[in-house]
Design an enzyme around this catalytic site. Structure first.
Site, PDB file in Angstrom:
ATOM      1  N   ASP A  86     -27.520 -75.666  57.039  1.00  0.00           N
ATOM      2  CA  ASP A  86     -26.347 -74.901  58.136  1.00  0.00           C
ATOM      3  C   ASP A  86     -27.726 -73.181  57.227  1.00  0.00           C
ATOM      4  O   ASP A  86     -27.704 -73.127  56.477  1.00  0.00           O
ATOM      5  CB  ASP A  86     -24.891 -75.042  57.379  1.00  0.00           C
ATOM      6  CG  ASP A  86     -24.073 -74.107  57.800  1.00  0.00           C
ATOM      7  OD1 ASP A  86     -24.709 -72.636  57.667  1.00  0.00           O
ATOM      8  OD2 ASP A  86     -22.892 -74.244  58.058  1.00  0.00           O
ATOM      9  N   SER A  92     -24.395 -71.284  62.386  1.00  0.00           N
ATOM     10  CA  SER A  92     -23.248 -72.581  62.316  1.00  0.00           C
ATOM     11  C   SER A  92     -22.686 -71.949  63.885  1.00  0.00           C
ATOM     12  O   SER A  92     -22.965 -72.072  64.273  1.00  0.00           O
ATOM     13  CB  SER A  92     -22.340 -72.049  60.885  1.00  0.00           C
ATOM     14  OG  SER A  92     -22.242 -73.482  59.978  1.00  0.00           O
TER      15      SER A  92
END
Length: 311
Positions: free
Chosen positions: A157, A43
């Site tokens: 993510d 991320s």
């Protein structure tokens, strides 16, 4: 072996705006002579790590530190779909223009971005192809940014499965692995809200937002509400987004503990989970400084109890 000659692998975790502290971590490591040879990130960790590997972290830092809250709103593009709140294309487009894109295999530093394949329910290591394609997939926070489709993979993510991706660095030819955990236990005096921005900051932002397009006003109101309602309401209830975000944070904290138990780094920099809220990118300078100081403290403890000679 002296610090100034020590090659290290750096693992950068996920955590929304807390990921900006990674910049401070990197600056501190460089100043103290550590040689970063390989980076793995999830991320925001993938974003900061990828930009550093491309040699453009100073450019990104300068741009980031100039952002006001209203500028952050301008980087968000409503998706108008049931999959996510924002598309996530605008911020990637801006970053490509600022940094320039390249293939990961051409970077001077080894780099892996970690994403999660929800179809196969496993993590995916992205270490080939366009840099920002990998970063975009690793940053696709469920419900916030649209997922990325890559063949039969539906990528979201990386922090969903591996918040602190140490495994991609296990076969690096480095002397030390340094990891940054952005989901460490909350600390009483860590929250940046204790050093609140001036009262007129939000007023100024709102006046500019209201004079812009209707959709930016909606975004501004939405994020403003998230910020004001970051704690329980008087009735003890959470909004849908807060409930999903806190649920993800709970999963990430648990997964972090599991991953750190399985793959223990040589050095762990811990950033408390209550440092700031998810969207507070306008507090970049404070966050960078926090990351720098926390790394100084961590390194000093480590160097006192090791054979390393400080530079």
């Amino acid at each position: 072996m002296t610090v100034e000659k020590m090659p290290i692998s750096l693992v950068l975790g996920c955590g929304g705006a807390r990921g900006i502290t990674h910049i401070g971590v990197i600056k501190c490591l460089e100043e103290r002579g550590y040689d970063i040879r390989y980076i793995s990130g999830s991320s925001m960790g993938a974003l900061i790590g990828g930009i550093y590997a491309a040699g453009k972290l100073d450019v990104y830092e300068e741009w980031l530190c100039q952002l006001q809250r209203r500028d952050v709103l301008g980087l968000l593009d409503f998706s108008f779909s049931t999959r996510s709140l924002f598309k996530g294309d605008r911020i990637i487009k801006v970053l490509k223009e600022l940094i320039g894109d390249c293939n990961i295999e051409d970077l001077p530093i080894g780099f892996t971005a970690v994403a999660s394949d929800v179809n196969e329910q496993r993590e995916v290591w992205l270490n080939k192809g366009p840099l920002f394609d990998a970063i975009r997939a690793s940053m696709a926070v469920p419900m916030v940014f649209a997922p990325v489709i890559k063949g039969e993979k539906l990528l979201v993510d990386g922090g969903l499965i591996n918040p602190v991706p140490i495994a991609p660095t296990l076969h690096d030819h480095t002397a030390l692995t340094v990891a940054v955990d952005l989901n460490a236990p909350a600390e009483k005096h860590a929250n940046l809200d204790q050093r609140e921005l001036p009262e007129n900051d939000e007023t100024d932002d709102q006046s500019e937002i209201s004079s812009d397009s209707g959709y930016r006003k909606v975004i501004g109101n939405y994020i403003g509400n998230l910020r004001r309602r970051s704690k329980f309401s008087e009735e003890g209830e959470l909004s849908t987004f807060e409930l999903v975000y806190k649920s993800m944070a709970t999963v990430q904290t648990t997964m972090t503990q599991f991953k750190l138990a399985a793959y223990r780094p040589d050095l762990l920099v811990e950033v408390p989970s209550n440092l700031c809220t998810f969207f507070e990118f306008h507090r970049a300078s404070e966050l960078i400084e926090f990351g720098y100081q926390r790394t100084v403290e961590t390194l000093e403890r480590y160097e006192r109890h090791s054979h390393i000679k400080q530079s």
